[in-house]
Enzyme design. Structure first.
Site, PDB file in Angstrom:
ATOM      1  N   GLY A   1       0.822  -1.205   0.000  1.00 46.36           N
ATOM      2  CA  GLY A   1       0.000   0.000   0.000  1.00 46.36           C
ATOM      3  C   GLY A   1       0.853   1.250   0.000  1.00 46.36           C
TER       4      GLY A   1
ATOM      5  CB  SER B   1       3.902  -2.768  -2.331  1.00 45.69           C
ATOM      6  OG  SER B   1       3.700  -1.420  -2.029  1.00 45.69           O
TER       7      SER B   1
ATOM      8  CG  ASP C   1       6.896  -2.797 -10.031  1.00 47.11           C
ATOM      9  OD1 ASP C   1       6.837  -1.545 -10.157  1.00 47.11           O
ATOM     10  OD2 ASP C   1       6.881  -3.358  -8.921  1.00 47.11           O
TER      11      ASP C   1
END
Lengths: 345, 603
Positions: A114, A190, A288
């Site tokens: 997040g 992440s 990514d």
């Protein structure tokens, strides 16, 4: 401009299943609403939009869960997921912390993603992922509800991770019977992947043993604009400007992305040479845009003589592990399973 | 546990008699890419333990759902597989519109009221429509000056009300993110105008009226431990053993264990000690047949409730969220009538009346019908409350009418008693805060009440209930569920500053514990059921949900910040309802309802 946006949207649609595209795009859109240009965050709307699930002491698909306030002062909560071990009944306060029965059981401390600002341990996407990890690895998973940016900047997330690690390592009921020790692995996606690195470092420096690090699309960066950032900017759900916003929200005011938190092998990084750092499994998604930094991190570990396994998934985008309907998911889960099982007899 | 495929299916190994695994629904359309040759099961949230009767209903719901995408359902989103491409299109459309609209993002983030984000299609549609219409200038926001919570509870004695109101009107244009406990009534106006304008194209997806399928009542067991149980484990063990002994009617063993609980509890600290003590007392009552407790004077129970109201946010949240929904339902109505099933001391109504007083265009005429049980001393308690509210109404210049109704049970009511006026002239709201569950003690009562509510033809029905299943058939399950629930409740009280308030709140909750554990039959009135169970009940009774939105959520969150030691309180959105919990455990839930036939008429 609108046209090239259209092209971008079409490209990302070709590499993920449609429902995954919808899921990630929905997040992207919601997140756009939450980040304000002045660096503040619409936390109320974020919490309203986030889909959460409560813990469940009744086993579902062989997994039950419960929440513990690990540190009262900071309201630090963690969600514990345990395999049912065939008992098939709802747990109560009496048996929720019953000692694990296995000779060896990995305890995976998980840090959700997040970008340091979004999601929680009880977000549905992460609750689901942790449950899957329990089933696949036959592990206990402890998902840490660390404090988030921008309200809580560096080093809050790392401090919370360290607090949780200490808590886990002192739970007698999590000890593997073989050696009466808690077999701890750190995992995260992440921002969670970034937290893994820094908490592992702290653990090593404090003499707490971590058996392995698992970093899924970890968040690293630096001041330099890398080739992958330029090439993939805006193409697969993520823009550089968004990444920059999150670093500005997390790093101490006035710091840039070469801060050690963001760029551990950068100009301000500290060497890992000679340090008994845990073995690392690093998963990099080929679509990514921060992959150059992730690859540099893997390289940095290698150069420091550390044990690294790099899994590069060419056609994977961010968030591929949130749903199981793609080949990358199973590949990664297999790798994680063997990574945490290597010390099982 | 590994499975060969990842569709919903029951756990075949679950033998426990009180639960039958939910059968798998007809499998929905397969994923759009080739399935992985893997052994990873798609985890299902709905796959809880339900009784066979309920799983049938769940089956129907699954079919009625028309094939929700299972993988998205598991992560909290409801999208029909057949709608996936259309939803993708809306995402693209909205992204483009956001890029093109000047200040589009800021508008969607700050001004727009969001509803039910689990329904992605509707959520996107609402935003797309919002971006089409330039936002009207923000209307003046009514603000209620009530930071000092101790004055608001006795607020029907107006002291400086009029000067307070004047000042707050001046403040109305100020920073709209004030942290006062207030009702920002018309924040959602922009949505309403839009929805009305595009009613035709929107009617199936108008944000207020989308009927959601009746939910299954999966019995999840959320657990939050505040302190590791390692210290209190013997105490908990003994409590459970005692409950088990009672359950098996081994009363001499139970008696011995109750005494032991007493000893063990003394050495505990904090919430666990108190919870254990109340549960031990309740068990003792059950063992010795000392139930029901002597009925207490209403002024004592009133006083307990007031302390509870002050100590923790549960009642305030209940009132606030219900009032917000009522206010929105009353928009544009000139004569309104609230029928309150939970009148007590009328603490909910001053805030609503003040918000109505500050409505742009002036307040409606406000009629209140308060229903409550007879007072033990035969005093006309309900009338006194009404009189105080009348005094308030006068000072804030709201035309006010009041009628108090004494009834032993809500089921004794008939619509004809309520002197209803034609719905064209008077809009009605029915309100029930922690009352409906009591009806479950008598068969047929809740159904009767809901049919009376239907006859009332209300604009809205607001319901707040404890979020727990304390009404299962088995004593042991009930004991365990309530032990978890009240442990969490008591934990949340630990941070409160005022120790007298805290003690009174604990006594207030202790009475509920006693009722759940020691009573049976018609005496056991604290028959709490979960939101999922209430949804099913309301759905079957011919109601559809009215969604509470991000504006109510935000202000409810601000309300929580007023409570000291309140770090752990959380508001959560759940398919259009709002829940308040301690950490991750929801403890109360507010839902709002309208008659099913109304869904054809757009607002």
């Amino acid at each position: 401009m609108a046209e090239s946006n259209q092209l971008n949207l079409n490209e990302s649609k070709m590499v993920v299943p449609l429902n995954m595209w919808v899921l990630i795009s929905n997040f992207k859109l919601a997140y756009n609403l939450l980040r304000r240009p002045d660096g503040t965050f619409n936390r109320d709307l974020a919490e309203f939009l986030d889909r959460k699930v409560p813990a469940n002491a009744s086993p579902v698909d062989g997994v039950f869960s419960f929440d513990v306030v690990v540190e009262r002062e900071t309201s630090l909560l963690s969600r514990i997921y345990r395999p049912d071990e065939g008992e098939n009944h709802a747990r109560t306060l009496v048996d929720i912390e019953k000692p694990v029965t296995s000779e060896v059981i990995p305890v995976i401390i998980f840090f959700h993603g997040g970008s340091f600002a979004h999601s929680s341990a009880d977000s549905a996407i992460y609750d689901t992922l942790c449950r899957r990890l329990v089933g696949i690895c036959n592990a206990v998973v402890v998902s840490v509800n660390y404090r988030r940016a921008p309200e809580n900047r560096y080093p809050c997330a790392y401090d919370d991770g360290w607090t949780a690690l200490q808590w886990v390592s002192s739970r007698s009921w999590l000890q593997s019977r073989k050696d009466k020790k808690v077999h701890i692995y750190l995992a995260g996606d992440s921002s969670g992947g970034n937290i893994v690195h820094h908490v592992a470092r702290k653990a090593v420096e404090s003499g707490v043993e971590v058996m392995g690090n698992i970093l899924l699309n970890p968040l690293f960066g630096g001041e330099e604009r890398t080739e992958s950032e330029k090439r993939l900017d805006g193409k697969y759900f993520v823009r550089i400007q968004d990444r920059d916003w999150y670093w500005r929200a997390f790093l101490p005011e006035g710091e840039n992305k070469d801060h050690e938190a963001c760029n551990p092998f950068g100009p301000k990084g500290r060497s890992l040479e000679g340090i008994p750092f845990p073995k690392s499994l690093i998963v990099v998604a080929g679509l990514d845009l921060v992959q150059d930094w992730q690859l540099a991190y893997a390289k940095g570990l290698e150069k420091a003589g550390q044990n690294v396994k790099l899994l590069y998934l060419e056609q994977a985008t961010i968030g591929f592990y949130l749903l199981p309907n793609n080949e990358h998911f199973s590949t990664v889960m297999d790798e994680i399973k063997s990574f945490v099982s290597s010390d099982r007899s | 546990m590994k499975r060969e495929h990842h569709h919903l299916h029951p756990n075949p190994h679950d033998p426990s008699p009180s639960s039958v695994p939910a059968p798998s629904p007809p499998s929905s359309t397969p994923p759009t890419t080739s399935t992985i040759a893997g052994a990873y099961s798609g985890y299902s949230i709905h796959n809880g333990t339900t009784s066979s009767g309920k799983s049938k209903l769940w089956d129907e719901c699954a079919a009625a759902d028309g094939g929700m995408d299972e993988l998205l359902a598991v992560v909290g989103y409801k999208v029909r597989s057949s709608d996936m491409a259309e939803v993708a299109q809306k995402l693209e459309q909205l992204e483009e519109a956001m890029g093109n609209a000047r200040d589009g993002i800021s508008q969607l983030s700050n001004d727009t009221v969001h509803f039910n984000p689990a329904d992605i299609s509707n959520w996107l549609e609402t935003m797309i429509n919002n971006l089409d219409v330039p936002p009207p200038p923000p209307p003046p926001l009514p603000q209620q000056h009530s930071v000092d919570s101790s004055s608001s509870s006795a607020a029907f004695l107006p002291q400086t009300e009029s000067s307070t109101i004047t000042t707050s009107v001046d403040r109305a244009f100020e920073d709209s993110s004030s942290s006062d406990y207030d009702l920002k009534a018309i924040a959602g106006k922009a949505i309403y105008t839009t929805a009305a304008a595009t009613a035709d194209s929107l009617s199936p997806s108008s944000k207020r009226v989308k009927p959601s399928p009746a939910e299954s009542s999966s019995s999840t067991r959320p657990l939050v431990l505040v302190d590791s149980q390692e210290n209190g484990i013997r105490l908990v063990h003994t409590l459970m053993a005692c409950a088990e002994a009672v359950h098996q009617n081994n009363l001499s063993l139970a008696e011995a264990l109750v005494k032991q609980i007493g000893f063990l509890a003394v050495s505990q600290v904090g919430a666990m000690r108190k919870v254990a003590t109340y549960f031990a007392e309740a068990l003792a009552r059950r063992i010795y047949g000392l139930y029901p407790e002597n009925p207490i004077h209403h002024s004592f129970s009133d006083m307990l409730q007031i302390h509870f109201y002050e100590t923790c946010p549960y009642l305030k949240f209940a009132h606030f969220t219900a009032n917000q929904a009522i206010l929105e339902a009353f928009q544009g109505k000139n004569r309104v009538h609230v029928i309150d099933f939970s009148m007590n001391q009328g603490m909910q109504w001053p805030a609503l009346m003040q918000a109505l007083a500050l409505r742009p265009g002036g307040p409606p005429a406000f009629r209140l019908t308060g229903i409550g049980p007879p007072a033990a001393d035969n005093s006309d308690h309900l009338q006194e409350v009404g009189w105080k509210l009348a005094q308030l109404a006068e000072t804030i210049h709201v035309e006010f009418e009041y009628r108090g109704f004494v009834a032993n049970s809500l089921a004794d009511l008939d619509a004809s008693m309520l002197e209803l006026r034609p719905s064209e002239t008077e809009a009605v709201a029915v309100n029930s805060v922690f009352e409906l569950h009591k009806l479950l003690a008598r068969p047929g009562a809740v159904e009767k009440v809901l049919s009376v509510v239907r006859q009332i033809r209300p604009e809205i029905v607001t319901v707040v209930e404890q979020e727990a299943n304390h009404n299962g058939p088995g004593f042991l399950d009930r004991f365990t569920e309530s032990l978890h629930y009240y442990s969490t409740m008591f934990d949340s009280l630990e941070g409160s500053v005022n120790s007298q308030d805290k003690v009174m709140s604990e006594v207030y909750l202790g009475k509920q514990i006693c009722n759940v554990v020691a009573c049976e039959g018609v005496d056991r009135v604290e028959r709490h059921e979960t939101l999922g169970q209430w949804r099913t009940r309301f759905g079957s009774a011919g109601f559809t949900p009215v969604h509470l939105g991000s504006n109510a959520f935000k202000q409810a969150s601000m309300l929580l910040a007023l409570f000291a030691g309140g770090d752990g309180y959380r508001v959560e959105e759940n398919n259009g309802c709002l829940m308040l919990g301690w950490h991750t455990r929801p403890l109360i839930a507010t839902s709002a309802w309208q008659l099913a036939t109304k869904s054809v008429v757009a607002h």
